[in-house]
Design an enzyme around this catalytic site. Structure first.
Site, mmCIF file in Angstrom:
data_model
loop_
_atom_site.group_PDB
_atom_site.id
_atom_site.type_symbol
_atom_site.label_atom_id
_atom_site.label_comp_id
_atom_site.label_asym_id
_atom_site.label_seq_id
_atom_site.Cartn_x
_atom_site.Cartn_y
_atom_site.Cartn_z
ATOM 1 N N HIS A 63 0.931 -1.032 0.055
ATOM 2 C CA HIS A 63 0.042 -0.078 -0.359
ATOM 3 C C HIS A 63 0.408 1.572 0.119
ATOM 4 C CE1 HIS A 63 0.177 1.123 4.468
ATOM 5 N NE2 HIS A 63 0.571 -0.074 4.201
ATOM 6 N N ASP A 170 5.915 2.833 6.864
ATOM 7 C CA ASP A 170 4.490 2.035 6.718
ATOM 8 C C ASP A 170 4.324 3.231 5.353
ATOM 9 O OD1 ASP A 170 2.339 0.778 6.917
ATOM 10 O OD2 ASP A 170 1.716 1.897 8.684
ATOM 11 N N GLU A 200 -5.502 1.332 2.100
ATOM 12 C CA GLU A 200 -4.977 0.088 3.381
ATOM 13 C C GLU A 200 -5.392 0.850 4.392
ATOM 14 O OE1 GLU A 200 -2.585 -2.486 6.170
ATOM 15 O OE2 GLU A 200 -2.545 -0.156 5.542
ATOM 16 N N GLU A 201 -4.938 1.835 4.550
ATOM 17 C CA GLU A 201 -5.436 2.504 6.117
ATOM 18 C C GLU A 201 -6.246 2.617 6.969
ATOM 19 O OE1 GLU A 201 -3.119 2.228 8.178
ATOM 20 O OE2 GLU A 201 -0.558 2.548 7.399
ATOM 21 N N ASP A 223 3.942 -5.886 3.742
ATOM 22 C CA ASP A 223 3.479 -4.430 4.245
ATOM 23 C C ASP A 223 4.662 -4.395 5.702
ATOM 24 O OD1 ASP A 223 2.370 -2.069 5.933
ATOM 25 O OD2 ASP A 223 0.785 -3.473 5.397
ATOM 26 N N HIS A 311 3.499 3.974 13.033
ATOM 27 C CA HIS A 311 2.185 5.265 12.791
ATOM 28 C C HIS A 311 2.865 6.172 13.856
ATOM 29 C CE1 HIS A 311 -1.141 2.838 11.133
ATOM 30 N NE2 HIS A 311 -0.165 2.718 10.392
HETATM 31 ZN ZN LIG Z 1 1.090 -0.694 6.409
#
Ligand SMILES: [Zn+2]
Length: 335
Positions: A63, A170, A200-201, A223, A311
């Site tokens: 992603h 990410d 994706e998130e 990922d 994140h």
């Molecule tokens: Zn991810």
């Protein structure tokens, strides 16, 4: 040859949150084009790079959207209220520098932080947070930003001691892994689709759509995954360490990988004599979770890059793990 840190810088600069990832998609499409027979995109913005072959169809997905923020309201004083895009913990956002698509900078602050910080930090509410762009009134702010504008973490990737510290490992690092795999792959008995997926998130949305269109026999999501070597209690039983090799996914919160795919990827790693780690991710999911469930079901697995502080604006991954992931994929796709 593709250089990881250079690509990370280029992609971080173009990155925008889920639903707004077309800019980074364009950059990725250009970088991938020399290694694909055909590059296309669909209505959700997935970028699909087809490397034609006669065997089984394999879809690789990484992603390209990132987590971020969207302006919802501008107040009289020129402060912005916002909604999050993707997984954020509001309390962690206090004092976070951000950047808008148009280059405008701002910082997220919390009203009455002294009171808020006495709470359990999980109870800090998004509606106590605001963005300061240095404006003195609504009129001034409206000249710089509009409702619906999106922003991302601001920060430059850097490398030290073989580790990359960056916003949006990410999942831009996995987009880099796909590019490097395309570059390194000499020949394959498979019909290959390298897909940079959208959204994706916000719930693995793009990958399912792309997989429905492609209808692959097998799928591999690339990922990041968390590591168990941080001081966070929630990571305590994660048997993955930074720098000890890319992982072969067994399960996460979005899927239980098909054992055939776990075997397929382990064999690839063993053929290439690359160290790998077994991944069982207790929370969080990946694109394979939605790909696995389309049509009559798709054999699905994953390879991940161990990443600390996921994140956050300073995620950390190892350059060795990136090279390891590329080798596992190249070896798996070559035979
Ligand atoms: Zn991810």
């Amino acid at each position: 040859m593709f250089d990881t840190l250079t690509l990370q810088k280029q992609l971080v600069e173009a990155a925008l949150p889920s639903g707004f990832e077309r800019g980074v998609g364009k950059v990725l499409a250009e970088l991938a084009a020399p290694f694909a027979d055909e590059v296309s995109s669909d209505a959700l913005g997935n970028v699909i790079c087809h490397k034609k072959g006669t065997g089984d169809k394999i879809m690789l997905a990484a992603h390209m959207d990132v987590i971020g923020f969207m302006v919802t309201f501008i107040d009289e004083k020129g402060y912005l209220r916002f909604e999050t895009i993707g997984g954020h913990t509001p309390a962690f956002l206090h004092r976070t520098p951000i950047r808008f698509e148009n280059g405008l900078h701002g910082v997220i602050m919390c009203e009455n932080w002294a009171d808020e910080s006495k709470k359990n930090l999980n109870d800090v509410r998004l509606n106590s947070l605001y963005i300061d762009i240095g404006a003195g009134s609504r009129e001034e702010a409206e000249k710089l930003v509009s409702i619906g504008d999106v922003a991302v973490f601001s920060g430059e990737p850097c490398e030290q001691n073989g580790m990359v510290l960056t916003p949006y490992a990410d999942n831009l690092v996995s987009c880099i892994v796909l590019l490097k795999t395309m570059e390194a792959l000499k020949s394959s008995p498979y019909d290959l689709y390298f897909v940079f997926t959208a959204q994706e998130e916000v719930g693995l949305r793009g990958a399912g759509t792309a997989a429905y269109g492609i209808h692959p026999d097998m799928a591999i999501a690339v990922d990041i995954c968390g590591t168990g070597d941080t001081l966070s209690q929630s990571d305590a039983y994660l048997d993955v360490k930074l720098g000890k090799g890319a992982t072969v996914k067994i399960r996460d919160a979005s899927l239980i990988c098909n054992p055939q795919m776990v075997e397929f990827l382990r064999k690839g790693a063993e053929r290439a004599s690359v160290p790998y780690q077994d991944e069982i991710l207790l929370s969080g999911g990946t694109d394979a979770g939605s790909i696995q469930r389309v049509h009559g079901g798709i054999l699905s697995g994953g390879v991940s890059i161990p990443t600390r502080n996921t994140h956050s604006p300073r995620e950390i991954y190892s350059l060795n793990d990136v090279e390891g992931a590329v080798k596992i994929l190249v070896s798996s796709l070559s035979e």
